[in-house]
Design a protein around this motif. Structure first.
Motif, mmCIF file in Angstrom:
data_model
loop_
_atom_site.group_PDB
_atom_site.id
_atom_site.type_symbol
_atom_site.label_atom_id
_atom_site.label_comp_id
_atom_site.label_asym_id
_atom_site.label_seq_id
_atom_site.Cartn_x
_atom_site.Cartn_y
_atom_site.Cartn_z
ATOM 1 N N LEU A 290 -6.523 6.538 1.008
ATOM 2 C CA LEU A 290 -6.529 5.339 0.169
ATOM 3 C C LEU A 290 -5.458 5.429 -0.917
ATOM 4 C CD1 LEU A 290 -10.389 4.832 -0.256
ATOM 5 C CD2 LEU A 290 -8.830 3.382 1.049
ATOM 6 N N GLY A 291 -5.283 6.626 -1.464
ATOM 7 C CA GLY A 291 -4.275 6.806 -2.505
ATOM 8 C C GLY A 291 -2.873 6.524 -2.011
ATOM 9 N N TRP A 292 -2.535 7.029 -0.826
ATOM 10 C CA TRP A 292 -1.185 6.804 -0.297
ATOM 11 C C TRP A 292 -0.965 5.339 0.068
ATOM 12 C CZ3 TRP A 292 2.181 9.774 -1.888
ATOM 13 C CH2 TRP A 292 2.074 11.164 -1.871
ATOM 14 N N ILE A 293 -2.002 4.669 0.589
ATOM 15 C CA ILE A 293 -1.856 3.242 0.894
ATOM 16 C C ILE A 293 -1.628 2.447 -0.388
ATOM 17 C CG2 ILE A 293 -3.051 1.198 1.762
ATOM 18 C CD1 ILE A 293 -2.018 3.067 3.930
ATOM 19 N N ALA A 294 -2.346 2.801 -1.461
ATOM 20 C CA ALA A 294 -2.159 2.124 -2.741
ATOM 21 C C ALA A 294 -0.743 2.342 -3.275
ATOM 22 C CB ALA A 294 -3.191 2.601 -3.758
ATOM 23 N N VAL A 295 -0.229 3.560 -3.127
ATOM 24 C CA VAL A 295 1.145 3.852 -3.558
ATOM 25 C C VAL A 295 2.140 3.038 -2.729
ATOM 26 C CG1 VAL A 295 2.916 5.654 -3.641
ATOM 27 C CG2 VAL A 295 0.613 6.136 -4.468
ATOM 28 N N LEU A 296 1.852 2.889 -1.445
ATOM 29 C CA LEU A 296 2.714 2.075 -0.587
ATOM 30 C C LEU A 296 2.748 0.627 -1.060
ATOM 31 C CD1 LEU A 296 4.362 1.530 1.993
ATOM 32 C CD2 LEU A 296 2.192 1.269 3.211
ATOM 33 N N LEU A 297 1.577 0.085 -1.412
ATOM 34 C CA LEU A 297 1.519 -1.294 -1.909
ATOM 35 C C LEU A 297 2.262 -1.445 -3.234
ATOM 36 C CD1 LEU A 297 -2.232 -2.151 -1.175
ATOM 37 C CD2 LEU A 297 -0.228 -2.724 0.203
ATOM 38 N N ALA A 298 2.245 -0.381 -4.036
ATOM 39 C CA ALA A 298 2.960 -0.433 -5.320
ATOM 40 C C ALA A 298 4.456 -0.576 -5.106
ATOM 41 C CB ALA A 298 2.655 0.824 -6.136
#
Length: 331
Positions: A290-298
């Motif tokens: 979830l953390g990496w997906i959130a960073v991707l969206l950022a």
């Protein structure tokens, strides 16, 4: 006799983070990746806006929950919770109109301090946990790259485009992109190493199928749709293509766009590999995914029409780094 928490209980502990990231991803796709579809179909636009707003609100709650559930001293948790207040005010203000420049500046500073603490704690934990040391380097590179992205664009706007300082800041942009490529590659290596060590290659292999297919599709998109792919990278993810000339060139080449798609598919690969260990790592894998997906969206820190910082980027980035930090606490 006490029972060992099950994988399902650890997955439930990620609420509302998981729902927040999924809503942000859905809203991101509808309002930023496929803007033409949203323009032609108002329902898609309204659904995307609804997903972004609800996802942002849940993200603010989730960030506070992650901070308060930490094992750090109470005083440290309280200070970290206060650091999230400017971001919360900024997100609400962005929903109502254009935030003031002062609020944007305060938000950048509070976000930077949050990144510094979260990544610092995560690096320290990973570096001292046997078998998890490879996760420390991507976190450290994420911190360096994001600090460049947070402060580079607003500083660039403050100086004339032809000044020596502006040219120097352009080099910082290229440096940040190099950091991104190296960091994503190391995140994939760390996730693969951790997954194979915990569950074996046979169980990891199915989780490689989707990233492999996605990489094959995205890397070939610029062949037939070079302009559309470049526009999505620029408008949705804030890519500036500083390594290949940035604003100096009108349009990046097909090869350049194809290489930049590896950042997208690489983060998805790291997230999927992290999910492979979700039943064997006390919830660390799902938090890291979830953390990496959130960073991707950022995405990157390209300035927007509303100013030097984007509300969705700040919310997604903050939640992402907090989840990556939290993952190191569950190893």
């Amino acid at each position: 006799m006490s029972e060992t928490p099950s994988a399902d209980s650890h997955a439930k502990d990620t609420f509302p983070s998981g729902v927040a990231v999924m809503l942000l991803a859905a809203g991101f796709a509808a309002t930023r990746m496929f803007q033409r579809v949203a323009l032609d179909r108002p329902f898609v636009a309204w659904a995307g806006i609804f997903a972004v707003v609800v996802g942002a609100q849940l993200s603010l709650i989730a960030a506070q929950r992650v901070v308060w559930s930490s094992s750090l001293p109470l005083a440290v948790r309280a200070v970290r919770a206060l650091l999230l207040v400017p971001m919360s005010v900024f997100a609400v203000a962005a929903m109502l109109g254009e935030p003031s420049r002062r609020l944007q500046s305060v938000t950048i500073l509070s976000t930077a301090v949050t990144l510094l603490v979260a990544c610092g704690v995560g690096v320290a934990r990973a570096a001292t946990t046997r078998g998890q040391r490879l996760h420390a380097t991507p976190l450290a590179l994420l911190l360096v790259g994001e600090l460049c992205e947070l402060f580079g664009p607003p500083m660039r706007l403050a100086f004339p485009a032809d000044s020596a300082v502006a040219h120097g800041l352009d080099r910082i942009g290229a440096f940040a992109e190099v950091i991104a490529f190296v960091g994503v590659a190391l995140a994939v290596v760390a996730a693969l190493n951790s997954a194979v060590r915990k569950v074996g290659f046979a169980r990891v292999l199915p989780f490689l199928a989707l990233p492999a297919a996605l990489t094959a599709v995205t890397i070939t998109l610029p062949i037939n749709l070079p302009r559309s792919t470049a526009l999505i990278a620029q408008q949705a993810f804030g890519a500036r293509f500083d390594l290949v000339g940035g604003a100096v060139v009108a349009h990046p080449t097909r090869l350049a766009v194809a290489v930049y798609t590896l950042l997208f598919s690489g983060i998805v690969t790291a997230a999927m590999l992290s999910l492979a260990t979700q039943r064997d790592d006390r919830g660390a894998g799902i938090r890291r995914a979830l953390g990496w997906i959130a960073v991707l969206l950022a995405g990157f820190g390209a300035p927007t029409a509303a100013g030097s910082v984007d509300a969705l980027r700040v919310v997604a980035l903050t939640l992402g780094v907090l989840l990556l930090e939290d993952a190191t606490a569950h190893e």
